[in-house]
Design a protein around this motif. Structure first.
Motif, PDB file in Angstrom:
ATOM      1  N   THR A  74       0.832  -1.205   0.000  1.00 23.00           N
ATOM      2  CA  THR A  74       0.000   0.000   0.000  1.00 23.00           C
ATOM      3  C   THR A  74       0.863   1.250   0.000  1.00 23.00           C
ATOM      4  OG1 THR A  74      -1.772  -1.128   1.203  1.00 23.00           O
ATOM      5  CG2 THR A  74      -1.757   1.263   1.289  1.00 23.00           C
ATOM      6  N   GLY A  75       0.604   2.145  -0.933  1.00 20.64           N
ATOM      7  CA  GLY A  75       1.281   3.430  -0.975  1.00 20.64           C
ATOM      8  C   GLY A  75       0.447   4.465  -0.260  1.00 20.64           C
ATOM      9  N   ILE A  76       1.030   5.098   0.766  1.00 21.56           N
ATOM     10  CA  ILE A  76       0.283   6.048   1.593  1.00 21.56           C
ATOM     11  C   ILE A  76       0.530   7.472   1.122  1.00 21.56           C
ATOM     12  CG2 ILE A  76      -0.182   6.820   3.938  1.00 21.56           C
ATOM     13  CD1 ILE A  76       1.202   4.305   4.934  1.00 21.56           C
ATOM     14  N   ASP A  77      -0.562   8.181   0.909  1.00 27.19           N
ATOM     15  CA  ASP A  77      -0.509   9.596   0.539  1.00 27.19           C
ATOM     16  C   ASP A  77      -0.391  10.398   1.838  1.00 27.19           C
ATOM     17  OD1 ASP A  77      -0.869  12.140  -0.360  1.00 27.19           O
ATOM     18  OD2 ASP A  77      -2.762  11.764  -1.380  1.00 27.19           O
ATOM     19  N   ILE A  78       0.846  10.566   2.317  1.00 24.52           N
ATOM     20  CA  ILE A  78       1.053  11.235   3.597  1.00 24.52           C
ATOM     21  C   ILE A  78       2.388  11.982   3.566  1.00 24.52           C
ATOM     22  CG2 ILE A  78       2.230   9.293   4.712  1.00 24.52           C
ATOM     23  CD1 ILE A  78       0.631   9.984   7.264  1.00 24.52           C
ATOM     24  N   CYS A  79       2.434  13.122   4.223  1.00 28.54           N
ATOM     25  CA  CYS A  79       3.642  13.938   4.244  1.00 28.54           C
ATOM     26  C   CYS A  79       4.543  13.554   5.415  1.00 28.54           C
ATOM     27  CB  CYS A  79       3.290  15.424   4.352  1.00 28.54           C
ATOM     28  SG  CYS A  79       2.335  16.065   2.954  1.00 28.54           S
ATOM     29  N   GLU A  80       5.839  13.800   5.248  1.00 26.08           N
ATOM     30  CA  GLU A  80       6.816  13.580   6.311  1.00 26.08           C
ATOM     31  C   GLU A  80       7.637  14.854   6.491  1.00 26.08           C
ATOM     32  OE1 GLU A  80       8.421   9.222   6.164  1.00 26.08           O
ATOM     33  OE2 GLU A  80       7.907   9.808   4.121  1.00 26.08           O
ATOM     34  N   CYS A 135       2.072  19.869   1.483  1.00 23.45           N
ATOM     35  CA  CYS A 135       2.381  19.412   2.830  1.00 23.45           C
ATOM     36  C   CYS A 135       2.396  20.580   3.814  1.00 23.45           C
ATOM     37  CB  CYS A 135       3.739  18.708   2.859  1.00 23.45           C
ATOM     38  SG  CYS A 135       3.780  17.135   1.968  1.00 23.45           S
ATOM     39  N   PRO A 136       1.937  20.373   5.056  1.00 22.61           N
ATOM     40  CA  PRO A 136       1.978  21.432   6.073  1.00 22.61           C
ATOM     41  C   PRO A 136       3.408  21.880   6.335  1.00 22.61           C
ATOM     42  CG  PRO A 136       0.618  19.585   6.803  1.00 22.61           C
ATOM     43  CD  PRO A 136       1.321  19.135   5.570  1.00 22.61           C
ATOM     44  N   THR A 137       3.581  23.162   6.630  1.00 15.93           N
ATOM     45  CA  THR A 137       4.921  23.698   6.893  1.00 15.93           C
ATOM     46  C   THR A 137       5.198  23.864   8.384  1.00 15.93           C
ATOM     47  OG1 THR A 137       4.047  25.945   6.633  1.00 15.93           O
ATOM     48  CG2 THR A 137       4.993  24.896   4.676  1.00 15.93           C
ATOM     49  N   GLU A 138       4.203  23.618   9.248  1.00 11.78           N
ATOM     50  CA  GLU A 138       4.398  23.749  10.688  1.00 11.78           C
ATOM     51  C   GLU A 138       4.785  22.395  11.282  1.00 11.78           C
ATOM     52  OE1 GLU A 138       1.353  24.266   9.269  1.00 11.78           O
ATOM     53  OE2 GLU A 138       1.652  26.397   8.812  1.00 11.78           O
ATOM     54  N   ARG A 139       5.814  22.402  12.119  1.00 14.70           N
ATOM     55  CA  ARG A 139       6.260  21.146  12.733  1.00 14.70           C
ATOM     56  C   ARG A 139       5.171  20.522  13.596  1.00 14.70           C
ATOM     57  NH1 ARG A 139       7.177  16.871  13.959  1.00 14.70           N
ATOM     58  NH2 ARG A 139       9.138  15.806  14.492  1.00 14.70           N
ATOM     59  N   SER A 140       4.282  21.342  14.122  1.00 12.92           N
ATOM     60  CA  SER A 140       3.223  20.838  14.992  1.00 12.92           C
ATOM     61  C   SER A 140       2.231  19.936  14.255  1.00 12.92           C
ATOM     62  CB  SER A 140       2.461  22.008  15.623  1.00 12.92           C
ATOM     63  OG  SER A 140       1.897  22.845  14.621  1.00 12.92           O
ATOM     64  N   ALA A 141       2.260  19.989  12.916  1.00 12.71           N
ATOM     65  CA  ALA A 141       1.352  19.148  12.136  1.00 12.71           C
ATOM     66  C   ALA A 141       1.871  17.716  12.002  1.00 12.71           C
ATOM     67  CB  ALA A 141       1.145  19.750  10.748  1.00 12.71           C
ATOM     68  N   TYR A 142       3.063  17.470  12.549  1.00 11.12           N
ATOM     69  CA  TYR A 142       3.702  16.161  12.417  1.00 11.12           C
ATOM     70  C   TYR A 142       3.916  15.546  13.798  1.00 11.12           C
ATOM     71  CZ  TYR A 142       4.615  17.937   7.724  1.00 11.12           C
ATOM     72  OH  TYR A 142       4.475  18.461   6.463  1.00 11.12           O
ATOM     73  N   GLY A 143       3.878  14.227  13.865  1.00 15.85           N
ATOM     74  CA  GLY A 143       4.071  13.516  15.114  1.00 15.85           C
ATOM     75  C   GLY A 143       5.533  13.328  15.452  1.00 15.85           C
ATOM     76  N   ASP A 144       5.788  12.616  16.552  1.00 17.58           N
ATOM     77  CA  ASP A 144       7.158  12.350  16.979  1.00 17.58           C
ATOM     78  C   ASP A 144       7.925  11.525  15.957  1.00 17.58           C
ATOM     79  OD1 ASP A 144       6.640  13.725  19.304  1.00 17.58           O
ATOM     80  OD2 ASP A 144       6.147  11.927  20.464  1.00 17.58           O
ATOM     81  N   THR A 178       3.453  -0.998   3.956  1.00 24.21           N
ATOM     82  CA  THR A 178       3.169   0.318   3.388  1.00 24.21           C
ATOM     83  C   THR A 178       4.479   1.015   3.039  1.00 24.21           C
ATOM     84  OG1 THR A 178       3.224   1.467   5.534  1.00 24.21           O
ATOM     85  CG2 THR A 178       1.097   0.577   4.817  1.00 24.21           C
ATOM     86  N   VAL A 179       4.391   1.938   2.096  1.00 25.92           N
ATOM     87  CA  VAL A 179       5.531   2.775   1.738  1.00 25.92           C
ATOM     88  C   VAL A 179       5.030   4.201   1.588  1.00 25.92           C
ATOM     89  CG1 VAL A 179       5.322   2.482  -0.760  1.00 25.92           C
ATOM     90  CG2 VAL A 179       7.555   3.007   0.219  1.00 25.92           C
ATOM     91  N   THR A 180       5.857   5.173   1.934  1.00 23.55           N
ATOM     92  CA  THR A 180       5.472   6.580   1.901  1.00 23.55           C
ATOM     93  C   THR A 180       5.995   7.255   0.631  1.00 23.55           C
ATOM     94  OG1 THR A 180       7.480   7.263   3.047  1.00 23.55           O
ATOM     95  CG2 THR A 180       5.580   6.672   4.414  1.00 23.55           C
ATOM     96  N   TRP A 181       5.568   8.518   0.443  1.00 23.50           N
ATOM     97  CA  TRP A 181       6.100   9.301  -0.678  1.00 23.50           C
ATOM     98  C   TRP A 181       7.623   9.331  -0.646  1.00 23.50           C
ATOM     99  CZ3 TRP A 181       2.806  14.422  -0.749  1.00 23.50           C
ATOM    100  CH2 TRP A 181       1.536  14.130  -1.242  1.00 23.50           C
ATOM    101  N   ASN A 182       8.155   9.633   0.522  1.00 21.03           N
ATOM    102  CA  ASN A 182       9.605   9.739   0.625  1.00 21.03           C
ATOM    103  C   ASN A 182      10.279   8.420   0.295  1.00 21.03           C
ATOM    104  OD1 ASN A 182      11.659  11.765   1.297  1.00 21.03           O
ATOM    105  ND2 ASN A 182      12.263  10.321   2.878  1.00 21.03           N
ATOM    106  N   GLY A 183       9.599   7.317   0.619  1.00 20.24           N
ATOM    107  CA  GLY A 183      10.153   6.013   0.284  1.00 20.24           C
ATOM    108  C   GLY A 183      10.310   5.819  -1.208  1.00 20.24           C
TER     109      GLY A 183
END
Length: 426
Positions: free
Chosen positions: A90-96, A107-116, A208-213
């Motif tokens: 599965t290819g995930i449409d998600i930003c890193e 993709c969001p530019t605020e770090r708060s939009a991303y998890g640990d 799963t694999v991400t965009w960056n992957g």
């Protein structure tokens, strides 16, 4: 479609994250030997990943159990020899966070939009859904792409992070499954389609694999060569511009090619055609001696894979090695990339629904271990000979060709040895 389709023995009905213990030295060695030949093909925001050494525990850190699976994995020898192996990619449409600048306003530019973990907190979409079926002997590999815009029933799913339950629905879009219940929900949704044709097509493993992957794996290979029939000019897919001909795609350009819809007519089905071109080329490169005998390339693939691919809990290093051994001898002509058969949705022309008759034919051929794409039937040319002198009193009788008409495939696709260009824009 029934949500209680027969399953392989040992499957249960709870989906949750499973944190695996630290891998042993043996596991590290086995993974070092491992995934280089395994058929892990993701595209679209997906791509293939055949590789990997285990330099860290990151590969298993976010492993998720599939619904209905035992703590003990199924016996891989029995699956390969008697039933085949079914792997969901599965290819995930998600930003890193580390790569968000590559995608501009997407993709969001605020770090708060991303998890640990650096991934976007907002739930991603499963925009690429590939079922990889490795048959018993004689080995064949069938990679079926399910369109993200496929409308149909979706089973009840539980979000393993929040505990929120998404009730079963008679009509939902396939790419909403990941947000509803993660990898387990995508697997359950695909299972509900395939097992009605053959219970043995239930998914054994998933990843799963991400965009960056996609970007990093393509770069690790030094790029992937693709051929296009017509100019692709798609601003929305990362300013992608490709003139007719052959191109070696690297980095963001490769991802843009796999994601492009507006540049290939605006539809997801045309994008799947591009993805098949990319995957067949990728398979040829991954299975070439140039890649498999190059320690530096394999090392780079390993590092990017463990960082960008998240497996299901059952997809252990030793299992990956066994899958690799099962797939390693499959010739390119027996690796088929197929599109799940669909029709235009009568309720929404921008969506599609299952073509039940063609799907039954497709999975019937896969279950019977037969090629889905018919072999081209070309009449043999006779050896040249000296023409006989014409007889004026006789009228020559024209020869009638007995070349049989090739049977049409129940689903659009190509084999890994097919080097033709992508289909023209319709």
């Amino acid at each position: 479609m029934s949500e209680t389709s027969p399953r392989r023995p040992g499957r249960r009905t709870i989906a949750r994250h499973g944190h695996l213990s630290q891998p042993s030295l043996l596991s590290r060695v086995m993974r070092w030997l491992g995934i280089a030949m395994a058929c892990v093909l993701v595209a679209g925001v997906g791509v293939a990943a055949y590789a990997a050494w285990d330099f860290s525990a990151t590969f298993a850190a976010d492993a998720q159990e599939l619904e209905g699976q035992d703590t003990s994995p199924p016996d891989i020898g029995q699956l390969v020899n008697d039933e085949g192996v079914d792997l969901l990619l599965t290819g995930i449409d998600i930003c890193e966070w580390d790569s968000h600048e590559k995608f501009g306003d997407r993709c969001p530019t605020e770090r708060s939009a991303y998890g640990d973990d650096g991934r976007q907190l907002e739930a991603g979409l499963n925009d690429v859904n590939l079922l990889v079926h490795i048959s018993p002997e004689p080995r064949k590999v069938s990679v079926v792409a399910f369109p993200r815009d496929l409308m149909g029933p979706m089973p009840e799913c539980t979000n393993s992070e929040t505990g929120e339950v998404t009730p079963a629905s008679d009509r939902r879009m396939l790419n909403e499954a990941y947000a509803a219940g993660g990898l387990a929900c995508v697997a359950k949704s695909i299972d509900s389609i395939t097992t009605q044709y053959d219970p043995e097509l239930a998914i054994d493993y998933a990843a799963t694999v991400t965009w960056n992957g996609v970007i990093e794996i393509t770069n690790a290979l030094g790029g992937v060569e693709v051929c296009v029939d017509q100019t692709i000019n798609d601003v929305d897919a990362g300013m992608l511009y490709l003139e007719p001909g052959t191109h070696t795609l690297v980095g963001e350009q490769a991802l843009a090619f796999l994601r492009s819809r507006h540049g290939v007519g605006g539809g997801d089905l045309a994008r799947i055609s591009n993805q098949q071109v990319y995957m067949s080329s990728l398979a040829r490169k991954l299975m070439s001696a140039e890649t498999l005998t190059n320690p530096g390339t394999l090392l780079s693939l390993a590092r990017t894979t463990v960082s960008n691919v998240d497996p299901s809990a059952q997809l252990t290093p030793i299992t990956l090695v066994q899958i690799a051994m099962a797939a390693s001898s499959v010739p390119l002509s027996d690796i088929e990339f197929l599109q799940y058969p669909v029709l235009e949705d009568p309720l929404d022309r921008n969506r599609v629904v299952s073509d039940e008759a063609a799907a039954a034919q497709l999975f019937g051929l896969i279950s019977a271990n037969q090629s889905v794409i018919p072999e081209e039937q070309v009449a043999a040319s006779p050896e040249p000979s000296q023409p006989e002198a014409p007889v004026e009193s006789e009228t020559p009788t024209p020869e009638v060709s007995e070349t049989p008409t090739a049977t049409a495939a129940p689903a659009p696709g190509r084999t890994a040895e097919d080097t033709s260009c992508s289909n023209p824009i319709g």
